[in-house]
Design an enzyme around this catalytic site. Sequence first.
Site: not given
Ligand code: UGA
Length: 423
Positions: A205, A257
């Site tokens: 993470n 997360c």
């Molecule tokens: C994250 C991890 O990706 C999962 O693998 C993990 O299981 C989960 O946390 C957890 O620990 O339970 P999640 O919080 O659902 O998943 O969301 P993500 O898709 O990872 O996005 C996290 C943040 O980063 C969001 O605010 C998203 O908008 C941002 N983000 C993501 C970006 O700004 N750019 C990107 O390219 C990707």
Amino acid sequence: MDIAVIGAGYVGAACAACLASLGHRVQVGERDPARVERLLEAKSDIHEPGLDSAVAAGLASGLLSFHGNNAVAVEGAEIVFLALPTPSTPDGSADLSIIEAVLRETASSLQRGAIVAAKSTVPVGSYDRMTAILSDLGADAFVASNPEFLRAGSALDDFLNPDRIVIGTHEASVAEKMTELYRSIGAPVLVTDPASAEMIKYASNAYLATRVAFANTIADICEAAGADISDVLKGMGMDKRIGSHFLKPGPGFGGSCLPKDTRALVAIGSEAGFDADLIASVIRSNRSHTDAIVTKILTVIGNTSSPRVGLWGLAFKAGTGDVRESPAVHIGASLIDQGVTVTAFDPMVTKPPAPGFEMAADAVGAASQVDVLVIGTEWPEFADVELGPVADSMRGTAIIDARNIINQQDAEAAGLTYMGVGR
Ligand code: UGA
């Protein structure tokens, strides 16, 4: 196999429904009676694509059941998954009190030789703490670390098609049983010691958070120096060592997360006598990136009297109604603190996420009479809204697209002044 899952949040509910779909008998324990009621009707309070129908299928097959009593849920289970909250304490470390309370509540009901597996993200050393608690309570059970990597918004698909399954244990028999449980999924299994398994989750993470913060930092430099982040990231991503995934610039990472786990990793380092300055600076950089968007909006507003901002999107990312540590909400709340009226619309969030937010019934309504329109969440439907009527209903002309989802030419053709991130 006979499985129990304690905690029916998005991780627990998704794991339980998926394990039932794989043919396991799954008893879910959940302390919130209203949530149990809703799940028994296959109407979850969590917006997670496919979850309600997977729960309905599990209930119909008789393999999935929900219980308000955790001690009842663990009866007869060979593996008990804990999918419980581990919130941040004020110093950033993870609070394990809910997990500890559940162990005390269920210890005497565990079947002999049961495996209690932590799905929740728990700090290094939790395995030892959980083992000590169970042994003090006289339970003849094993503990395992089995971190979950699913994402909100794609939870079922992620659970059933993971890149890897990580099992932390010192016992060969535990590794064998857990591997057996996941055999039909067909993902690579990494068996390691419990501390390393616990660390894999935090490190993963924190790495993802670092990629996002890195992309946003480069975007900020691009903006200042006159480069275009989209092409820069395209060019970087063509290097196979880098890749283009998880590098989308936006308003900053949020959710339940990444922010919590980066803080916890700094705390884990500090407890172990190590200054995890890289991760600490990722956290700082993420916050200042979001704050810079607020400053940009306030600069555009200037001296306008009774300023109004329309905010498209409140969820921390598209595909979920979750507003926990959402950068869009942080932006809105900061503007409200500065005396700006904020009218928001999000397809999945209907209640004001914090005091002071006004909620609109649709995207066009949120833009009505505003000085600046801000895109906070990358819902695909925002990119499809016809911008002519939006521009006509606004008081000002500025659109600040913190997700880079609006086509700049379209916005300009509608008479709007477009500002994205890093371009
Ligand atoms: C994250 C991890 O990706 C999962 O693998 C993990 O299981 C989960 O946390 C957890 O620990 O339970 P999640 O919080 O659902 O998943 O969301 P993500 O898709 O990872 O996005 C996290 C943040 O980063 C969001 O605010 C998203 O908008 C941002 N983000 C993501 C970006 O700004 N750019 C990107 O390219 C990707």
